[in-house]
Design a protein around this motif. Structure first.
Motif, short mmCIF file in Angstrom:
data_model
loop_
_atom_site.label_atom_id
_atom_site.label_comp_id
_atom_site.label_asym_id
_atom_site.label_seq_id
_atom_site.Cartn_x
_atom_site.Cartn_y
_atom_site.Cartn_z
N TRP A 181 -23.25 88.55 11.76
CA TRP A 181 -23.36 87.11 11.08
C TRP A 181 -25.27 87.02 10.93
N MET A 182 -25.99 87.42 11.68
CA MET A 182 -27.29 87.34 11.58
C MET A 182 -27.65 88.32 10.49
N ARG A 183 -27.07 89.64 10.11
CA ARG A 183 -27.44 90.34 9.13
C ARG A 183 -26.92 89.69 7.95
N ALA A 184 -25.75 89.23 7.72
CA ALA A 184 -25.24 88.66 6.52
C ALA A 184 -26.14 87.27 6.38
N SER A 185 -26.76 86.40 7.31
CA SER A 185 -27.47 85.21 6.84
C SER A 185 -28.84 85.60 6.38
N ALA A 186 -29.44 86.96 7.01
CA ALA A 186 -30.64 87.54 6.41
C ALA A 186 -30.41 87.64 4.97
N ALA A 187 -29.53 88.42 4.65
CA ALA A 187 -29.15 88.90 3.16
C ALA A 187 -29.12 87.41 2.33
N PHE A 188 -28.46 86.44 2.93
CA PHE A 188 -28.26 85.16 2.04
C PHE A 188 -29.60 84.60 1.90
N ALA A 189 -30.36 84.75 3.05
CA ALA A 189 -31.77 84.04 2.86
C ALA A 189 -32.59 84.69 1.78
N LEU A 190 -32.61 85.79 1.62
CA LEU A 190 -33.05 86.77 0.67
C LEU A 190 -32.85 86.56 -0.71
N GLY A 191 -31.63 86.07 -0.69
CA GLY A 191 -31.03 85.78 -2.11
C GLY A 191 -31.39 84.40 -2.55
N GLU A 192 -31.53 83.42 -1.51
CA GLU A 192 -32.12 82.39 -2.17
C GLU A 192 -33.79 82.33 -2.42
N ILE A 193 -34.48 83.27 -1.70
CA ILE A 193 -35.74 83.41 -2.00
C ILE A 193 -35.90 84.11 -3.28
N ARG A 194 -35.25 85.16 -3.65
CA ARG A 194 -35.11 85.64 -4.94
C ARG A 194 -36.35 86.24 -5.39
N ASP A 195 -37.26 87.20 -4.29
CA ASP A 195 -38.22 87.76 -4.43
C ASP A 195 -37.97 89.36 -4.56
N SER A 196 -38.28 90.06 -5.76
CA SER A 196 -38.09 91.41 -5.93
C SER A 196 -38.56 92.34 -4.68
N ARG A 197 -39.53 91.94 -4.00
CA ARG A 197 -40.38 92.74 -3.13
C ARG A 197 -39.44 92.98 -2.09
N PHE A 198 -38.15 92.23 -2.00
CA PHE A 198 -37.13 92.64 -0.82
C PHE A 198 -36.21 93.42 -1.25
N PHE A 199 -36.23 93.76 -2.66
CA PHE A 199 -35.39 94.74 -3.25
C PHE A 199 -34.99 95.92 -2.38
N PRO A 200 -36.13 96.95 -1.92
CA PRO A 200 -35.78 97.76 -1.18
C PRO A 200 -35.22 97.77 0.10
N ILE A 201 -35.54 96.67 0.92
CA ILE A 201 -35.03 96.24 2.13
C ILE A 201 -33.45 96.20 1.94
N LEU A 202 -32.98 95.37 0.83
CA LEU A 202 -31.68 95.07 0.55
C LEU A 202 -30.94 96.27 0.38
N LEU A 203 -31.44 97.31 -0.18
CA LEU A 203 -30.62 98.36 -0.64
C LEU A 203 -30.45 99.29 0.47
N GLN A 204 -31.39 99.46 1.44
CA GLN A 204 -31.35 99.89 2.75
C GLN A 204 -30.14 99.47 3.44
N SER A 205 -29.73 98.44 3.32
CA SER A 205 -28.74 97.83 3.89
C SER A 205 -27.17 97.73 3.35
N ILE A 206 -27.27 98.36 2.02
CA ILE A 206 -26.18 98.20 1.31
C ILE A 206 -24.91 98.80 1.75
N ARG A 207 -25.10 99.63 2.57
CA ARG A 207 -23.79 100.52 3.20
C ARG A 207 -23.56 99.90 4.80
N ASP A 208 -23.91 98.90 4.90
CA ASP A 208 -23.65 98.12 6.43
C ASP A 208 -22.27 98.36 6.45
N PRO A 209 -21.85 98.62 7.87
CA PRO A 209 -20.15 98.65 8.18
C PRO A 209 -19.52 97.39 8.23
N GLU A 210 -20.40 96.23 8.04
CA GLU A 210 -19.36 95.08 7.87
C GLU A 210 -19.27 94.60 6.56
#
Length: 819
Positions: free
Chosen positions: A737-766
């Motif tokens: 839920w920590m990881r899911a909430s981090a993704a939610f927050a980045l979505g609300e911020i909508r800054d493209s600089r976080f694009f690479p960070i999000l791609l790195q977690s796209i294969r999260d097991p959950e």
């Protein structure tokens, strides 16, 4: 006085001497009486005996008879024996001496006493005398030498003695003759014995006959039973004891004899044989029971009404009905008609017998029951049926209504009329509904109409109220026909009826809506007042029409009612409404009801937690409409001990804003409740500024995922962008839920600089984390640019992830927010 003996000229003087304490004087008087005793003196002494209760005196009188016993003739002895009824032991012992000298000449006086009493002690006293006198031995010696003709001549004399030593003779007479040559002679003496056997009163003879009953010839059993019948209950108890274990033939013959006797004493013992396996026995028993009941009812018919009310008659009816009621069930199906008919016969003299068995009698013998009712006097029949409807046993009332449900019978309408107008309130509540249902029968419609259009308005109101109390839908239909009754009191009564609990439903509400059309404004106003607390889809539209009324009071009442209903529905359905609906209805209420916002803000301080929470949520939706003077209620509520209330009020204050709000919220960043901290930091994004960053930064390391996510969003909104490490920490946190909430927050911020960070977690097991990352990527990047990265996830094992991928790929591009 010339008939007195010369030796004793004055019996009174002699009696006075007899009762003297001086033994010589008394003995001389006794001797004088003995020497002069005649029938007149005996009468004198018997009178003195009965007049004086002194035992010593009575013994002296009996001693005179003892001394003169050999001279007593039949009449003398008969007179003396009138005193044997006194039970004192000494007196009875003295009588044994008196009777020790009886002879064939005076024995008739003795046998008369034996035939007239069942007193065992008297029998024993007399038998002792008979045996000690030698008379019995003499007669028995003669009997053994007599021919059949002589035996017939002496039979009555021996029978009258009733001595147990003669019973072997009687038993031999009663038995079946086995020698063919002697059968005719035996039958002759049996016929003669049958003429005299009823003179035997001794209980010992009863015991002998019962014991030897199977050996007694069939033709002798009826006279023997007739004789023993005088012993009453004891006889029948002994006969029926073990009878069920005897042979079929013996049972059948015995029960046939019971049919001939038809003695009420046998009545309770007969019922067990209604189920006898021998085919003809139940028929015989049923006939016997029926005859006994008929005979008793015939006796009741000739009695006066006063005699029938006696306790003895009541006890007798109970005696007869007890076994009938106990066996009125399916086990006695073959005899059930007999049982029901007997109950109805007896019920003519005790109505409660019919009432408590009403349902069973109707069930088992409907045809006879209806015929029975037709045969009753009209007034008696009407009273019986009305009493049945009012009876405490519900089944009795329901069964009576089945009978009253056939209007083809002439008496039905009149009975129903009386029941409804005079006795309805006495009917049990569960039966009242049945009465209403019965009235709705099309065949009784004319009757219903006549009653409800009675000229007396008070009567109409009473009938309507009774119908209303029944709670039946049929009753509501009837009441509806009277909504336009010409009398105001009737219509007002209908309003009161609709207040009853069972009309707090859609049907009752629809009838109230009809009363809005009443010609009397008072009825309309009372109806509006009742509709305020009802729920029905047509209420608002119906009240809205009244806003155009020419009557100011009606118009004002309708307006208030609409506001009241809207507020109630808004409060009760708030949780299920969408945001848009909450806002739309809430703003309408503010316009309609000027006190609405004040009441809601005041409820923030209510004692009930649910009330406080609901008020806070409503104000969260309508915070833009809170007048400045009411904000103080929110400030008071922010200190609520309930964290839920604090969390919601904090969010509301955040939306209201103002210089003082951010200062108040700082303290709640350290609240113990996760929701309060999350809402406080979220509200900071609206009312705070960069000066509060130092207060907010510690929350980047909060234990709760939502608090951290809201902190990231708030810091970004306030212009503090040094959150990269905090984001990375959350995305790598072991808690999904920590990881899911981090993704939610980045979505609300909508800054493209976080694009690479999000791609790195796209294969999260959950799957929950993957779904939030895809949603955030969709908010940051154009779908066309994102497609190559997320297309492979169209085949993700989680359905929700696959749906999110498709939603992002098919969404229209949205430009990122301006920094």
């Amino acid at each position: 006085m010339g008939w007195f003996s010369r030796k004793l000229s004055d019996p009174e003087e002699a009696y006075d001497r007899l009762i003297q304490k001086d033994k010589k004087v008394s003995d001389r008087a006794k001797s004088d009486f003995v020497s002069s005793l005649n029938h007149g003196f005996i009468e004198f002494l018997v009178e003195k005996f009965e007049a004086d209760e002194n035992l010593e005196v009575r013994l002296k009188i009996l001693e005179i008879f003892v001394d003169a016993r050999k001279s007593l003739n039949e009449d003398d002895l008969r007179l003396v024996l009138t005193l044997i009824k006194y039970p004192d032991t000494l007196l009875r012992e003295t009588f044994k001496e008196i009777l020790s000298s009886i002879t064939e000449e005076n024995v008739k006086a003795v046998t008369e006493v034996l035939a007239s009493t069942l007193d065992k002690d008297i029998h024993r006293t007399i038998q002792h005398g008979i045996e000690s006198s030698g008379l019995l031995t003499e007669l028995l010696n003669k009997w053994s030498k007599f021919s059949v003709k002589e035996q017939i001549l002496y039979l009555e004399e021996i029978v009258k003695l009733q001595n147990p030593k003669t019973y072997p003779i009687f038993l031999d007479i009663m038995k079946e003759e086995v020698v063919e040559a002697k059968k005719d002679e035996k039958r002759i003496i049996q016929v003669e014995f049958s003429k005299h056997v009823d003179k035997i009163k001794s209980p010992d003879f009863l015991d002998l006959c019962i014991r030897e009953l199977p050996a007694i010839a069939a033709n002798m059993r009826y006279p023997v039973f007739k004789c023993l019948q005088m012993h009453g209950k004891v006889f029948f108890e002994k006969v029926f004891d073990g009878l069920g274990k005897k042979s079929e033939g013996f049972r059948q013959h015995t029960l046939k004899l019971m049919e001939q006797l038809s003695d009420p004493m046998s009545y309770p013992y007969l019922f067990a044989f209604l189920q006898d396996p021998y085919k003809s026995i139940p028929v015989t028993v049923a006939d016997t029971i029926g005859k006994i009941v008929r005979d008793y009812c015939d006796k009741l018919d000739v009695m006066s009404p006063e005699e029938r009310q006696s306790q003895e008659v009541k006890d007798n009816i109970k005696y007869f009905t007890g076994p009938l009621e106990a066996n009125l069930n399916d086990r006695y199906f073959h005899s059930i008609k007999l049982l029901t008919e007997c109950l109805l016969r007896l019920g003519r003299f005790d109505q409660d017998v019919i009432l408590r068995n009403f349902a069973k009698i109707f069930r088992y013998n409907e045809g006879y029951f209806k015929s029975f009712l037709k045969g009753l006097d009209a007034l008696i029949r009407k009273k019986l049926l009305i009493d049945a409807c009012c009876y405490h046993d519900i089944e009795t009332g329901k069964t009576a209504l089945k009978i009253l449900g056939d209007p083809s019978e002439n008496y039905i309408i009149e009975t129903l009329n009386t029941l409804l107008l005079e006795h309805f309130m006495e009917v049990p509540q569960k039966v009242q509904a049945e009465v209403i249902n019965l009235m709705m029968d099309p065949r009784l419609q004319r009757f219903v109409t006549e009653v409800l259009y009675h000229q007396d308005p008070a009567l109409r109101s009473r009938i309507l109220w009774i119908l209303g109390e029944s709670g039946s839908m049929n009753a509501l239909q009837i009441i509806e026909t009277k909504l336009r009754d010409p009398d105001y009191s009737v219509r007002e009564n209908i309003l009161k009826i609709l207040d009853l609990p069972h009309f707090q439903n859609a049907a009752g509400c629809e009838m109230l809506l009809n009363l809005l059309k009443d010609s009397d404004s008072s009825i309309v106003l009372q109806t509006i007042e009742r509709l305020k607390e009802r729920d029905h889809p047509a209420i608002i539209s119906s009240l809205t029409k009244l806003l155009a009324s020419n009557v100011a009071e009606i118009k004002q009442a309708a307006h208030k009612a609409i506001a009241n209903i809207t507020r109630r529905k808004y409060m009760t359905g708030f949780e299920k409404m969408s945001e848009e609906t909450r806002l739309a209805i809430g703003t309408s209420l503010i316009r309609m009801d000027t006190s609405f916002m004040e009441d809601i803000t005041r409820d923030l301080s209510a004692s009930d937690q649910r009330t406080r929470v609901l008020s806070a949520k409503i104000l969260e939706v309508l915070c833009d409409f809170i007048p400045p003077e009411l904000k103080t209620h929110l400030i008071v509520a922010i200190q609520d001990p309930d964290p839920h209330v604090r969390a919601v009020v904090i969010m509301g204050l955040g939306k209201i804003g103002g210089p003082s709000v951010s200062g108040m919220l700082v303290g709640f960043l350290k609240d113990q409740d996760d929701r309060v901290r999350a809402n406080a930091v979220e509200a900071m994004g609206v009312v705070g500024d960069l000066s509060l960053v130092e207060e907010i930064l510690p929350l980047l390391h909060d234990d709760h995922n939502r608090v951290r996510a809201n902190t990231i969003i708030t810091l970004w909104k306030l212009g503090y962008y040094q959150i990269y490490e905090a984001v990375i920490e959350m995305l790598r946190h072991p808690d999904r839920w920590m990881r899911a909430s981090a993704a939610f927050a980045l979505g609300e911020i909508r800054d493209s600089r976080f694009f690479p960070i999000l791609l790195q977690s796209i294969r999260d097991p959950e799957p929950d984390v993957r779904r939030n990352i895809i949603k955030a990527l969709g908010k940051i990047t154009n779908p066309m640019m994102l497609a190559p990265y997320i297309r492979p996830l169209r085949f993700d094992p989680d359905e929700n992830v696959r749906k999110e991928v498709m939603a992002v790929l098919t969404a229209k591009p949205t430009p990122p927010p301006q920094q």
